[in-house]
Design a protein around this motif. Structure first.
Motif, PDB file in Angstrom:
ATOM      1  N   GLY A 148       7.500  -6.199 -10.650  1.00 14.09           N
ATOM      2  CA  GLY A 148       8.126  -7.097  -9.222  1.00 14.09           C
ATOM      3  C   GLY A 148       7.510  -6.485  -8.262  1.00 14.09           C
ATOM      4  O   GLY A 148       7.583  -7.324  -7.092  1.00 14.09           O
ATOM      5  N   VAL A 149       7.636  -5.271  -8.422  1.00 13.76           N
ATOM      6  CA  VAL A 149       6.346  -4.241  -6.684  1.00 13.76           C
ATOM      7  C   VAL A 149       5.718  -3.561  -7.445  1.00 13.76           C
ATOM      8  O   VAL A 149       6.221  -2.558  -8.795  1.00 13.76           O
ATOM      9  CB  VAL A 149       7.571  -3.940  -6.384  1.00 13.76           C
ATOM     10  CG1 VAL A 149       7.370  -2.905  -4.846  1.00 13.76           C
ATOM     11  CG2 VAL A 149       8.859  -4.575  -6.272  1.00 13.76           C
ATOM     12  N   VAL A 150       4.353  -3.754  -7.364  1.00 18.92           N
ATOM     13  CA  VAL A 150       3.228  -2.716  -7.641  1.00 18.92           C
ATOM     14  C   VAL A 150       3.022  -1.996  -5.925  1.00 18.92           C
ATOM     15  O   VAL A 150       2.536  -3.101  -5.018  1.00 18.92           O
ATOM     16  CB  VAL A 150       2.536  -3.277  -8.439  1.00 18.92           C
ATOM     17  CG1 VAL A 150       1.489  -4.637  -8.146  1.00 18.92           C
ATOM     18  CG2 VAL A 150       1.497  -2.213  -9.283  1.00 18.92           C
ATOM     19  N   ASP A 151       1.888  -0.647  -6.100  1.00 15.35           N
ATOM     20  CA  ASP A 151       1.135  -0.098  -4.949  1.00 15.35           C
ATOM     21  C   ASP A 151      -0.764  -1.130  -5.085  1.00 15.35           C
ATOM     22  O   ASP A 151      -0.883  -1.693  -6.596  1.00 15.35           O
ATOM     23  CB  ASP A 151       1.082   1.004  -5.359  1.00 15.35           C
ATOM     24  CG  ASP A 151       0.453   1.269  -6.706  1.00 15.35           C
ATOM     25  OD1 ASP A 151      -1.573   1.192  -6.631  1.00 15.35           O
ATOM     26  OD2 ASP A 151       0.597   2.067  -7.708  1.00 15.35           O
ATOM     27  N   VAL A 152      -1.003  -1.373  -4.216  1.00 11.14           N
ATOM     28  CA  VAL A 152      -2.400  -2.687  -3.765  1.00 11.14           C
ATOM     29  C   VAL A 152      -3.374  -1.580  -5.035  1.00 11.14           C
ATOM     30  O   VAL A 152      -3.652  -2.687  -5.632  1.00 11.14           O
ATOM     31  CB  VAL A 152      -2.032  -2.701  -2.323  1.00 11.14           C
ATOM     32  CG1 VAL A 152      -2.924  -1.884  -2.267  1.00 11.14           C
ATOM     33  CG2 VAL A 152      -3.499  -2.787  -2.917  1.00 11.14           C
ATOM     34  N   PRO A 178       9.435  -1.947 -11.056  1.00 13.96           N
ATOM     35  CA  PRO A 178       8.324  -1.763 -12.032  1.00 13.96           C
ATOM     36  C   PRO A 178       8.435  -1.209 -13.533  1.00 13.96           C
ATOM     37  O   PRO A 178       9.350  -1.047 -13.509  1.00 13.96           O
ATOM     38  CB  PRO A 178       7.908  -0.928 -10.656  1.00 13.96           C
ATOM     39  CG  PRO A 178       8.622  -0.850  -9.689  1.00 13.96           C
ATOM     40  CD  PRO A 178      10.213  -2.086 -10.031  1.00 13.96           C
ATOM     41  N   GLY A 179       7.269  -2.364 -13.688  1.00  9.39           N
ATOM     42  CA  GLY A 179       7.391  -1.974 -15.422  1.00  9.39           C
ATOM     43  C   GLY A 179       8.328  -2.471 -15.950  1.00  9.39           C
ATOM     44  O   GLY A 179       8.500  -2.013 -17.075  1.00  9.39           O
ATOM     45  N   ASP A 180       9.095  -3.184 -15.353  1.00 10.24           N
ATOM     46  CA  ASP A 180      10.256  -3.614 -15.894  1.00 10.24           C
ATOM     47  C   ASP A 180      10.258  -4.075 -16.927  1.00 10.24           C
ATOM     48  O   ASP A 180       9.277  -4.846 -17.242  1.00 10.24           O
ATOM     49  CB  ASP A 180      10.595  -4.590 -14.646  1.00 10.24           C
ATOM     50  CG  ASP A 180      12.860  -5.291 -15.353  1.00 10.24           C
ATOM     51  OD1 ASP A 180      13.183  -5.017 -17.066  1.00 10.24           O
ATOM     52  OD2 ASP A 180      13.154  -5.941 -14.680  1.00 10.24           O
ATOM     53  N   ARG A 231       0.686  -1.125  -0.160  1.00 15.70           N
ATOM     54  CA  ARG A 231      -0.475   0.131   0.513  1.00 15.70           C
ATOM     55  C   ARG A 231       1.266   1.371   0.159  1.00 15.70           C
ATOM     56  O   ARG A 231       1.939   1.394   0.752  1.00 15.70           O
ATOM     57  CB  ARG A 231      -1.144   0.287   1.126  1.00 15.70           C
ATOM     58  CG  ARG A 231      -1.959  -1.114   1.299  1.00 15.70           C
ATOM     59  CD  ARG A 231      -3.320  -0.827   2.036  1.00 15.70           C
ATOM     60  NE  ARG A 231      -3.783   0.056   1.855  1.00 15.70           N
ATOM     61  CZ  ARG A 231      -4.903   0.148   1.390  1.00 15.70           C
ATOM     62  NH1 ARG A 231      -4.905  -1.273   0.898  1.00 15.70           N
ATOM     63  NH2 ARG A 231      -5.977   1.718   1.032  1.00 15.70           N
ATOM     64  N   ARG A 232      -0.229   2.560  -0.509  1.00 21.11           N
ATOM     65  CA  ARG A 232       1.192   3.712  -0.464  1.00 21.11           C
ATOM     66  C   ARG A 232       0.506   4.309   0.959  1.00 21.11           C
ATOM     67  O   ARG A 232       1.270   4.957   1.330  1.00 21.11           O
ATOM     68  CB  ARG A 232       0.954   4.399  -1.733  1.00 21.11           C
ATOM     69  CG  ARG A 232       1.369   3.739  -3.075  1.00 21.11           C
ATOM     70  CD  ARG A 232       0.755   4.623  -4.234  1.00 21.11           C
ATOM     71  NE  ARG A 232       1.691   3.715  -5.437  1.00 21.11           N
ATOM     72  CZ  ARG A 232       2.989   4.345  -6.251  1.00 21.11           C
ATOM     73  NH1 ARG A 232       3.565   5.384  -5.262  1.00 21.11           N
ATOM     74  NH2 ARG A 232       3.068   3.642  -7.251  1.00 21.11           N
ATOM     75  N   GLU A 249       8.937   1.576   0.559  1.00 26.40           N
ATOM     76  CA  GLU A 249       9.939   0.415   1.970  1.00 26.40           C
ATOM     77  C   GLU A 249       9.660  -0.482   0.906  1.00 26.40           C
ATOM     78  O   GLU A 249      11.391  -1.173   0.573  1.00 26.40           O
ATOM     79  CB  GLU A 249       9.421   0.333   3.089  1.00 26.40           C
ATOM     80  CG  GLU A 249       8.987   0.955   4.245  1.00 26.40           C
ATOM     81  CD  GLU A 249       8.437   1.031   5.334  1.00 26.40           C
ATOM     82  OE1 GLU A 249       8.293   0.142   5.377  1.00 26.40           O
ATOM     83  OE2 GLU A 249       8.616   1.310   6.428  1.00 26.40           O
ATOM     84  N   LEU A 250       9.383  -1.086   0.143  1.00 28.38           N
ATOM     85  CA  LEU A 250       9.306  -2.253  -0.591  1.00 28.38           C
ATOM     86  C   LEU A 250      10.593  -2.367  -1.846  1.00 28.38           C
ATOM     87  O   LEU A 250      10.530  -3.213  -2.125  1.00 28.38           O
ATOM     88  CB  LEU A 250       7.393  -2.967  -1.066  1.00 28.38           C
ATOM     89  CG  LEU A 250       7.842  -4.356  -1.214  1.00 28.38           C
ATOM     90  CD1 LEU A 250       8.349  -5.366  -0.371  1.00 28.38           C
ATOM     91  CD2 LEU A 250       6.513  -4.710  -1.940  1.00 28.38           C
ATOM     92  N   LEU A 251      10.512  -1.110  -2.295  1.00 29.55           N
ATOM     93  CA  LEU A 251      11.192  -0.463  -3.532  1.00 29.55           C
ATOM     94  C   LEU A 251      12.590  -0.981  -3.239  1.00 29.55           C
ATOM     95  O   LEU A 251      13.724  -1.516  -3.671  1.00 29.55           O
ATOM     96  CB  LEU A 251      10.496   0.330  -3.992  1.00 29.55           C
ATOM     97  CG  LEU A 251       9.566   0.297  -5.047  1.00 29.55           C
ATOM     98  CD1 LEU A 251       9.510   1.994  -5.219  1.00 29.55           C
ATOM     99  CD2 LEU A 251       9.965  -0.124  -6.417  1.00 29.55           C
ATOM    100  N   GLU A 252      12.730  -0.974  -2.218  1.00 33.90           N
ATOM    101  CA  GLU A 252      14.290   0.235  -1.296  1.00 33.90           C
ATOM    102  C   GLU A 252      14.455  -1.662  -0.967  1.00 33.90           C
ATOM    103  O   GLU A 252      16.032  -1.903  -1.148  1.00 33.90           O
ATOM    104  CB  GLU A 252      14.017   0.617   0.035  1.00 33.90           C
ATOM    105  CG  GLU A 252      13.982   2.457  -0.290  1.00 33.90           C
ATOM    106  CD  GLU A 252      13.719   2.953   1.077  1.00 33.90           C
ATOM    107  OE1 GLU A 252      14.248   2.810   1.808  1.00 33.90           O
ATOM    108  OE2 GLU A 252      13.726   4.193   1.132  1.00 33.90           O
ATOM    109  N   LYS A 253      13.499  -2.396  -0.871  1.00 25.62           N
ATOM    110  CA  LYS A 253      13.892  -3.572  -0.186  1.00 25.62           C
ATOM    111  C   LYS A 253      14.769  -4.859  -1.590  1.00 25.62           C
ATOM    112  O   LYS A 253      14.976  -5.368  -1.073  1.00 25.62           O
ATOM    113  CB  LYS A 253      13.310  -4.005   0.360  1.00 25.62           C
ATOM    114  CG  LYS A 253      13.400  -3.932   2.358  1.00 25.62           C
ATOM    115  CD  LYS A 253      12.995  -4.532   3.302  1.00 25.62           C
ATOM    116  CE  LYS A 253      12.704  -4.720   4.860  1.00 25.62           C
ATOM    117  NZ  LYS A 253      11.333  -4.857   5.215  1.00 25.62           N
TER     118      LYS A 253
END
Length: 854
Positions: free
Chosen positions: A503-507, A457-459, A243-244, A411-415
């Motif tokens: 790979g990572v996306v907001d809900v 994201p968007g890869d 979630r954002r 936080e998820l993007l950073e991890k």
């Protein structure tokens, strides 16, 4: 030093029977090469132990089955295999994997036909009989605890048994061909296990795991990491969803999960309906840290106030403290969660669903309060990585696993980078190298993978497949590094749908994408036959419940009758042999004998008998063969057989049959009886009444429509139009060979009309149990005023000789024979089986297709 022993042809046969994925085939080959190197080349005496490190969901059970098949079929076969499991759950699963009748059983593929021996039957007379038979392959399936200790669970295997004269453990230790397959090898590494291996003195120990312990790194003979499995599209692609905003309450997170689950369910229903598949019900796995937390989650989900009560009665709570009937019911519900009728949609787990729970319909994993680093482990991810449809569907939402993270999106993007670094990003396998002196050696090859488990994201290439780099220079020692697929082959590029996977996306974004995908897959477009195209009329053969002993329509190979016709022609002679009776006298007795006269006299031919008369006589002889029913369709088949024989006799058939119709009839009846014995498989018969039915059923699809059908544009998700001879405006296909065959058919000079067949368009019965299948195409050709109907089937080259394909081909030819025997059918029907190479070699020519096919 000895010589490397390896039978690649045998492994090819095993791979074909088990339809092994390339990484699994490579894993078996690596173990076999390393084993031979250990014993045959290095001539070591101690047992050889190695590990196959393969990503969860790729198919470690197939590797174990393949090793057993190869070693049991080798020139010096192994007959004793011990499958060790870390606990009862995996043991019971393994027993089912090798038990006939279970939906997940591999039994039907196994030529070794292993006799399964467990803790329940190892001390029975039947097992003793199997043990004493050196030709029987034995598969012992036990928990490691049942063998590593002489007390507790292991006591029964260590006490002397009367029927063996020793303990079961000591019996295993006396075997000189024992192969140990240690499933989930990482679970029981330690002194007790090592001592057990040492005491059993096996020929080979193969550990199977997706997460080997660091201390065992030197034992890894083959490695296929999770990132490579994602890149090769052998497992789902994980998507991290967060979630954002700042909302982190349980209700919100659970609602996020069930919303994604609902849309995935709608897409799955549409995909199954579209393709005639059994329903697959996506489920969500909720991970709780303790029982109190798990019960809290269930109390939220299983109420009318949450999401309108949509999930009441659809949750399953499973944890280690369940006992009695509650535990038995929970385990039964868990085992049945893949069944289409299972009501379970959400599983709440506390530490029980690690190894051994192998279902394919987990589509959402919700970590709730756990850190993503705790959830993003291979063991936890592995619960949801398996593909429910066997391959990618090219429907992105059905090819992905949603992992709802406790962390916020930022936080998820950073991890992301740190999480990817936690996964192994290289593979290894064994290969044979030829040295300058002509000898062969085994070398270990290391392969780096550019793939990440979690994409950006968007890869545009989340799996990191890219273009594989060329092989690097290994300096001649075989220990070099490559960037390619860790299965030993170039990585496959993902589908366009998969390549857009974030790979990572907001809900919010992911839920919107899932809703759009569910909507798109639910839109149905219908197509009726085009009014300006010739109708396609197909015989409907009505099967009847009784079975017949023989049917002439079972005969599809007329070669024997054509050879008989040519032979009878060669035997014919218009000369009469004259035999003289001669006598000699030696003074005491007279001896009478015969000799062939030197001169010949041309015989007078019998009365000229019209060909129609002799042909009818031969048909009657065929119909008189024992067991042939006196039915109209059998008469038509008998006439066809006689026609082949007469055609082979040539232009003098009338004279030949006038002279030798009796001899010909006798030989023909003998040949028919012999051929029937080989051809008849107790299949259902068809009624004499044949109904001619127009192919007019409306086509319906949810696939995307495009204009045209260029040869290089195949996509399973597309309905193509632009056909010049297709009965319908659009057609869609399951494979590239089907698509290419359609292009060739559509351009056929003599093709009048064709159609891609759907389920129940032309159902052909191919087993005595009444199982039916439909070919891929129906084609109507018109040439010189005559119409020929073709039923066309395309198959992968590796399947062309399989028992199922051969049986279906035989049944289809029998269908064509039966249709052609009916006076109501005015089209000659034929069947054409095409392999991938046949389609490729035809280069878009229908004439070539007919010539190359079978």
């Amino acid at each position: 030093m000895g010589v490397l022993q390896f039978q690649p042809d045998l492994l090819d046969q095993v791979a074909h029977r088990l339809t092994l994925r390339e990484p699994n085939r490579k894993a078996i080959e690596s173990v076999l090469l390393r084993t031979s190197d250990h014993y045959d080349v290095q001539e070591k005496a101690e047992p050889y132990e190695c590990i196959v490190d393969s990503a969860t969901g790729v198919g470690k059970t197939y590797v174990m089955a393949g090793l057993m098949e190869y070693l049991a079929g080798a020139e010096t076969p192994a007959r004793n295999f011990l499958l060790l499991a870390p606990g009862r759950t995996i043991r019971d699963k393994s027993v089912l994997n090798f038990t006939a009748g279970n939906p997940k059983s591999l039994r039907r593929m196994l030529r070794s036909d292993p006799y399964v021996i467990t803790a329940d039957n190892f001390n029975t007379p039947a097992t003793r009989t199997a043990i004493d038979d050196p030709t029987v392959t034995k598969l012992y399936i036990f928990t490691v605890q049942a063998l590593t200790s002489a007390t507790g669970e292991g006591r029964a295997t260590h006490v002397p048994l009367e029927n063996l004269g020793t303990s079961f453990f000591d019996y295993l230790a006396q075997l000189d061909d024992l192969v140990i397959l240690a499933d989930e090898h990482h679970c029981y590494r330690g002194p007790a296990f090592s001592r057990t291996i040492w005491d059993l003195k096996p020929q080979l120990v193969v550990g199977m795991t997706a997460t080997p312990v660091r201390a065992d790194e030197s034992l890894v003979a083959f490695r296929y990491p999770l990132a490579a499995a994602i890149a090769d599209r052998l497992v789902k692609t994980p998507v991290m969803v967060a979630r954002r905003d700042d909302r982190s309450d349980v209700g919100t997170k659970l609602l996020d999960g069930v919303n994604l689950l609902r849309f995935k369910g709608q897409a799955a229903d549409a995909h199954c309906d579209e393709n005639g598949l059994p329903r697959v019900n996506p489920v969500m796995l909720v991970i709780a840290r303790n029982i109190d937390e798990a019960e809290e989650f269930q109390n939220v989900l299983d109420t009318a106030s949450f999401d309108g009560g949509s999930w009441v009665g659809k949750t399953l709570l499973i944890h280690s403290k369940l006992t009695g009937d509650a535990k038995e019911k929970a385990l039964a519900d868990l085992q049945a969660v893949e069944d289409p009728d299972s009501p379970i949609r959400i599983i709440i787990s506390v530490g029980m669903l690690k190894e051994g729970w192998d279902v394919k319909n987990v589509y959402v994993i919700a970590s709730m309060r756990a850190s993503v680093s705790e959830v993003m482990t291979e063991q936890t991810l592995g619960r949801g990585m398996r593909l429910p449809f066997g391959d990618y569907t090219n429907v992105e939402i059905l090819d992905t696993l949603e992992v709802l993270a406790h962390e916020k999106y930022g936080e998820l993007l950073e991890k992301r980078k740190v999480l990817n670094e936690a996964f192994i990003d290289y593979g290894t396998y064994a290969e044979v190298r030829r040295l300058a002196d002509g000898s062969s050696v085994v070398r270990q090859k290391t392969i780096e993978s550019d793939a990440d488990v979690i994409g950006l994201p968007g890869d545009s290439d989340p799996a990191g497949t890219g273009d594989p780099a060329g092989a690097g220079d290994d300096g001649g020692n075989g220990e070099g590094t490559e960037k390619a697929s860790p299965s030993g082959a170039s990585a496959k590029a993902p589908s366009p749908a998969a390549s857009d996977t974030p790979g990572v996306v907001d809900v919010e974004t992911r839920t919107r994408e899932a809703a759009e995908a569910a909507k798109n897959t639910s839109v149905v477009v219908q197509y009726d036959p085009l009014p300006d195209r010739d109708p396609i009329l197909i015989p409907r053969l009505i099967s009847v419940p009784q079975f017949v002993t023989v049917s002439l329509n079972d005969i599809t190979d007329y070669g024997p009758f054509e050879r008989l016709g040519r032979t009878l022609t060669a035997d014919y002679s218009d000369e009469l042999k004259r035999t003289k009776i001669v006598a000699t006298h030696d003074g005491r007795k007279v001896t009478v004998g015969t000799e062939t006269a030197a001169d010949t006299v041309v015989s007078a031919l019998p009365l000229h008998i019209p060909l129609s008369v002799t042909k009818n006589s031969l048909v009657q002889r065929v119909m008189s063969v024992k067991g042939v029913p006196n039915r109209q369709l059998e008469v038509g088949a008998a006439q066809r057989i006689v026609d082949h024989l007469i055609e082979a006799m040539g232009e003098k058939a009338t004279e030949h049959l006038s002279a030798f119709v009796e001899r010909c009839g006798q030989r023909l009846a003998t040949e028919v009886a012999r051929t029937l014995r080989e051809a008849t498989q107790a299949q259902v018969s068809y009624a004499d009444d044949v109904e001619i039915v127009a192919l007019s059923k409306t086509r319906a699809t949810r696939k995307r429509q495009v204009a045209g059908h260029a040869d290089g544009s195949f996509d399973k998700t597309i309905a193509f139009n632009g056909w010049s001879k297709n009965l319908f405006s659009h057609a869609w296909f399951d494979t590239a060979p089907e698509f290419k065959a359609a292009n060739a058919i559509d351009s056929g000079k003599n093709v009048a009309v064709w159609a891609r067949l759907h389920i129940n368009d032309v159902p052909i019965t191919w087993t005595s149990e009444g199982r039916k299948y439909n070919p891929d195409f129906v084609v109507i050709e018109e040439k010189d005023g005559q119409r020929i109907g073709w039923l066309v089937e395309t198959k992968a080259d590796k399947d062309m000789t399989s028992e199922e394909v051969v049986a279906k081909r035989k049944a289809a030819r029998r269908w064509a024979n039966t249709a052609n025997s009916s006076p109501d059918v005015d089209i000659t029907w034929r069947y054409l089986l095409l392999g991938e190479q046949d389609v490729e070699d035809s280069q878009g020519s229908w004439e070539f297709l007919k010539g190359f096919g079978q």
